[in-house]
Design a protein around this motif. Structure first.
Motif, short mmCIF file in Angstrom:
data_model
loop_
_atom_site.label_atom_id
_atom_site.label_comp_id
_atom_site.label_asym_id
_atom_site.label_seq_id
_atom_site.Cartn_x
_atom_site.Cartn_y
_atom_site.Cartn_z
N UNK A 191 0.84 -1.21 0.00
CA UNK A 191 0.00 0.00 0.00
C UNK A 191 0.87 1.25 0.00
N UNK A 192 1.97 1.23 0.74
CA UNK A 192 2.90 2.36 0.74
C UNK A 192 3.51 2.56 -0.65
N UNK A 193 3.95 1.47 -1.25
CA UNK A 193 4.60 1.54 -2.56
C UNK A 193 3.62 2.08 -3.60
N UNK A 194 2.44 1.51 -3.64
CA UNK A 194 1.44 1.93 -4.63
C UNK A 194 0.95 3.35 -4.32
N UNK A 195 0.72 3.65 -3.05
CA UNK A 195 0.23 4.97 -2.67
C UNK A 195 1.19 6.08 -3.00
N UNK A 196 2.47 5.90 -2.67
CA UNK A 196 3.44 6.94 -2.99
C UNK A 196 3.64 7.08 -4.49
N UNK A 197 3.57 5.97 -5.20
CA UNK A 197 3.67 6.02 -6.66
C UNK A 197 2.52 6.78 -7.29
N UNK A 198 1.32 6.58 -6.76
CA UNK A 198 0.16 7.31 -7.27
C UNK A 198 0.24 8.79 -6.91
N UNK A 199 0.67 9.09 -5.70
CA UNK A 199 0.79 10.49 -5.29
C UNK A 199 1.82 11.25 -6.12
N UNK A 200 2.90 10.58 -6.45
CA UNK A 200 3.95 11.23 -7.21
C UNK A 200 3.78 11.03 -8.72
N UNK A 201 2.66 10.43 -9.13
CA UNK A 201 2.32 10.22 -10.54
C UNK A 201 3.45 9.51 -11.29
N UNK A 202 3.80 8.34 -10.80
CA UNK A 202 4.84 7.54 -11.44
C UNK A 202 4.39 7.12 -12.83
N UNK A 219 12.38 1.79 0.99
CA UNK A 219 11.57 3.00 0.82
C UNK A 219 12.40 4.15 0.25
N UNK A 220 13.63 4.30 0.70
CA UNK A 220 14.49 5.35 0.16
C UNK A 220 14.80 5.08 -1.32
N UNK A 221 15.10 3.83 -1.64
CA UNK A 221 15.34 3.47 -3.03
C UNK A 221 14.13 3.71 -3.91
N UNK A 222 12.95 3.39 -3.37
CA UNK A 222 11.70 3.60 -4.09
C UNK A 222 11.48 5.08 -4.35
N UNK A 223 11.67 5.91 -3.34
CA UNK A 223 11.47 7.35 -3.51
C UNK A 223 12.49 7.96 -4.47
N UNK A 224 13.73 7.51 -4.41
CA UNK A 224 14.73 7.98 -5.37
C UNK A 224 14.36 7.54 -6.79
#
Length: 152
Positions: A42-53, A98-103
């Motif tokens: 949920x974190x991975x998908x949620x942050x990806x949607x918020x940042x419009x990956x 999480x840091x790798x994902x955000x980068x």
């Protein structure tokens, strides 16, 4: 939501579901609880949607999250004597992932055409998680066969 993003979201969600289903049917090998297998995707998908990956970034990230879950789960499912604190090794490696994902998300937003998004999504979470796991499982705690000490 455009069709490519919707397809990416559906694929990422489909890749996130086998781990919680395995926990519900076979039991929790990491002894953490069902919430954990739902919260990380949920974190991975949620942050990806918020940042419009850009698609298919979420699919790649979700694929490596599922792979990390299943590697850890299989260690305890197949062990003659399950490691009781193995889930702690996974939990302590989440910040690196999480840091790798955000980068990876930042790179995906800047270089949407030059880099294959599926590979970037997989590499972002996977590299961060793996490097953090390498440090945690070889300095602070023993993670069973996932530690280098097990190979020596």
């Amino acid at each position: 939501m455009e069709p490519a993003r919707k397809r990416d979201l559906l694929q990422a969600t489909a890749l996130a579901l086998p781990a919680p289903i395995a926990v519900l049917t076979l039991g929790d090998p990491l002894f953490i609880g069902l919430w954990y297998y739902l919260a990380i995707p949920a974190f991975i998908i949620g942050t990806g949607l918020l940042m419009k990956a850009p698609p298919p970034y979420l699919t790649g990230a979700s694929l490596t999250v599922a792979a990390a879950f299943f590697v850890y789960m299989m260690v305890n499912y197949t062990a003659t004597r399950p490691e009781g604190l193995l889930g702690l090794g996974h939990l302590c490696s989440i910040p690196g992932g999480a840091i790798g994902h955000l980068l990876g998300l930042v790179l995906a937003r800047r270089h949407a055409v030059a880099i294959p998004m599926l590979a970037l999504g997989a590499f972002g979470w996977g590299a961060g998680f793996f490097l953090n796991n390498l440090v945690i499982c070889n300095t602070v705690m023993y993670c069973g066969p996932l530690s280098l000490k097990a190979l020596l």
